[in-house]
Design a protein around this motif. Sequence first.
Motif, PDB file in Angstrom:
ATOM      1  N   MET A   1       0.832  -1.177   0.000  1.00 51.97           N
ATOM      2  CA  MET A   1       0.000   0.000   0.000  1.00 51.97           C
ATOM      3  C   MET A   1       0.877   1.242   0.000  1.00 51.97           C
ATOM      4  O   MET A   1       1.869   1.313   0.709  1.00 51.97           O
ATOM      5  CB  MET A   1      -0.897   0.002   1.244  1.00 51.97           C
ATOM      6  N   THR A  39       3.823   4.580   3.541  1.00 51.91           N
ATOM      7  CA  THR A  39       3.672   3.133   3.388  1.00 51.91           C
ATOM      8  C   THR A  39       3.420   2.540   4.781  1.00 51.91           C
ATOM      9  O   THR A  39       4.337   2.004   5.412  1.00 51.91           O
ATOM     10  CB  THR A  39       4.912   2.479   2.739  1.00 51.91           C
ATOM     11  N   ALA A  42       1.065  -3.101   7.984  1.00 50.69           N
ATOM     12  CA  ALA A  42      -0.199  -3.830   7.805  1.00 50.69           C
ATOM     13  C   ALA A  42      -1.258  -3.510   8.857  1.00 50.69           C
ATOM     14  O   ALA A  42      -2.428  -3.313   8.506  1.00 50.69           O
ATOM     15  CB  ALA A  42       0.065  -5.324   7.738  1.00 50.69           C
ATOM     16  N   ASP A  44      -1.947  -0.804  10.332  1.00 56.05           N
ATOM     17  CA  ASP A  44      -2.488   0.543  10.144  1.00 56.05           C
ATOM     18  C   ASP A  44      -3.198   0.740   8.807  1.00 56.05           C
ATOM     19  O   ASP A  44      -3.840   1.765   8.586  1.00 56.05           O
ATOM     20  CB  ASP A  44      -1.366   1.579  10.264  1.00 56.05           C
ATOM     21  N   GLN A  45      -3.093  -0.226   7.923  1.00 52.48           N
ATOM     22  CA  GLN A  45      -3.651  -0.067   6.581  1.00 52.48           C
ATOM     23  C   GLN A  45      -5.174   0.038   6.533  1.00 52.48           C
ATOM     24  O   GLN A  45      -5.698   0.874   5.798  1.00 52.48           O
ATOM     25  CB  GLN A  45      -3.144  -1.185   5.671  1.00 52.48           C
ATOM     26  N   ARG A  49      -7.109   3.234   4.798  1.00 49.93           N
ATOM     27  CA  ARG A  49      -8.111   3.111   3.731  1.00 49.93           C
ATOM     28  C   ARG A  49      -9.406   3.819   4.124  1.00 49.93           C
ATOM     29  O   ARG A  49     -10.020   4.521   3.321  1.00 49.93           O
ATOM     30  CB  ARG A  49      -8.400   1.640   3.439  1.00 49.93           C
ATOM     31  N   VAL A  62      -5.064   6.131  -2.093  1.00 45.23           N
ATOM     32  CA  VAL A  62      -4.447   4.884  -1.668  1.00 45.23           C
ATOM     33  C   VAL A  62      -4.209   4.043  -2.917  1.00 45.23           C
ATOM     34  O   VAL A  62      -5.130   3.807  -3.694  1.00 45.23           O
ATOM     35  CB  VAL A  62      -5.355   4.110  -0.687  1.00 45.23           C
ATOM     36  N   GLU A  64      -2.801   0.373  -4.090  1.00 46.88           N
ATOM     37  CA  GLU A  64      -2.461  -0.973  -3.607  1.00 46.88           C
ATOM     38  C   GLU A  64      -1.291  -1.517  -4.428  1.00 46.88           C
ATOM     39  O   GLU A  64      -1.181  -1.257  -5.623  1.00 46.88           O
ATOM     40  CB  GLU A  64      -3.660  -1.896  -3.715  1.00 46.88           C
TER      41      GLU A  64
END
Length: 65
Positions: A1, A39, A42, A44-45, A49, A62, A64
């Motif tokens: 991401m 970046t 994981a 915090d993704q 989003r 964002v 991917e």
Amino acid sequence: MKISVDEEKCIGAGQCVLTAPQVFDQRDEDGVVILLEDTPPAPDQPAARDAAVLCPATAITVTED
């Protein structure tokens, strides 16, 4: 991401900071978004989003991997 922000579009609503404070902040003088982590890891993704979706100015993009 990968996350990017368009400071010119930002209206300083602060939804990004409320949703993902580990990824976004705001400038004190005008409330414009500051990208802390382009970046995010994981964990915090999902919040990042969500912040992009909630941004009323669509200033957060964002991408991917």
